[in-house]
Write an enzyme that holds these catalytic residues in place. Sequence first.
Site, PDB file in Angstrom:
ATOM      1  CE  LYS A 163      -4.304   1.251   2.356  1.00  0.00           C
ATOM      2  NZ  LYS A 163      -5.042   1.092   3.619  1.00  0.00           N
TER       3      LYS A 163
HETATM    4  O1  G3P Z   1      -8.921   2.231   4.530  1.00  0.00           O
HETATM    5  C1  G3P Z   1      -8.804   3.548   4.941  1.00  0.00           C
HETATM    6  C2  G3P Z   1      -9.491   3.711   6.242  1.00  0.00           C
HETATM    7  O2  G3P Z   1      -8.835   2.994   7.238  1.00  0.00           O
HETATM    8  C3  G3P Z   1      -9.741   5.103   6.659  1.00  0.00           C
HETATM    9  O3  G3P Z   1     -10.909   5.037   7.352  1.00  0.00           O
HETATM   10  O4  G3P Z   1     -12.591   5.797   8.935  1.00  0.00           O
HETATM   11  O5  G3P Z   1     -10.184   6.452   9.247  1.00  0.00           O
HETATM   12  O6  G3P Z   1     -11.545   7.440   7.403  1.00  0.00           O
HETATM   13  P1  G3P Z   1     -11.325   6.248   8.278  1.00  0.00           P
END
Ligand code: G3P
Length: 295
Positions: A163
């Site tokens: 990634k």
């Molecule tokens: O895959 C990306 C994710 O982990 C981000 O999620 O909820 O932190 O915006 P969030």
Amino acid sequence: MSAGVFGSLFLYTFLSHFNHGSFLRFRAASAWEAVDTNIPSVNLDIRTIVFSSSLIALAASILIIVFNKKANSNKYMKFFIDTANLAHIKEAHELGILDGVTTNPSLMAKEGISGQENVVRHYQAICGITDGDVSAEVIATTYEEMVIEGEALAKLHERIVVKVPMIKDGLRAIKYFSSKGIKTNCTLVFSAGQALLAAKAGATYVSPFIGRLDDVSTDGMTLIEDIRTIYDNYGYTTQILAASARHPMHIVNCAKVGADVVTAPLAPIVALLKHPLTDNGLAQFLADHAKAAGK
Ligand code: G3P
């Protein structure tokens, strides 16, 4: 495309035959003569025509079947779980719907994973649970360091996907990894332009963060639709991995607009199961069954 090939071949065979008149005993007069000076002479009888048409039809059918199979091979939306929590990954896997895992440095930190050895052990543990791709993010931010770190991550397990953040050096690193056959997930994508660059660099997955766009009053789902249109326009094979999905309707809407993958924590995935009418209906069925049985 195969229909076009079939049509052209058929037309060519027909015109050649029609012009030379061996079967129909019909010779087109001046109009055909004037147009046709270069079509080679082919003497065909009815058996040759039937045989060659059948062959062409068979070839066209095979092409259509192969083409459709390829087009449909990725026709279901994959479910990834967005966590580094082993218990959650196990639970999603046991539900039978898990196609892979995504992690990031914040999610690893949330589980208290730090230090190279622990990180390596943790990724290996995740790969031991799921049969699908596991995204492991590089910490490096320069091209040279990303290449070293990414290659080391990719060596950990065949299902590790490196990634890489959508920055200049990250784009170069994605191009490098793709030339080496190493799978990549281009992360922190917030615009269609970024997604276009990721696809051009050969990323396996692109991760638009829909929840974080919603957080700043921008419709995350519109971005998924735009990327779908762009990729379909040109046949880019980079898979749209809708990330930062926070609730069940994010998942449903991703399926509606044609995301290839959605990644979400366990809670929104399990929430898809829930409907009060299902629970009420089941309670009623069981009550009626018990009543009939005299219990
Ligand atoms: O895959 C990306 C994710 O982990 C981000 O999620 O909820 O932190 O915006 P969030």
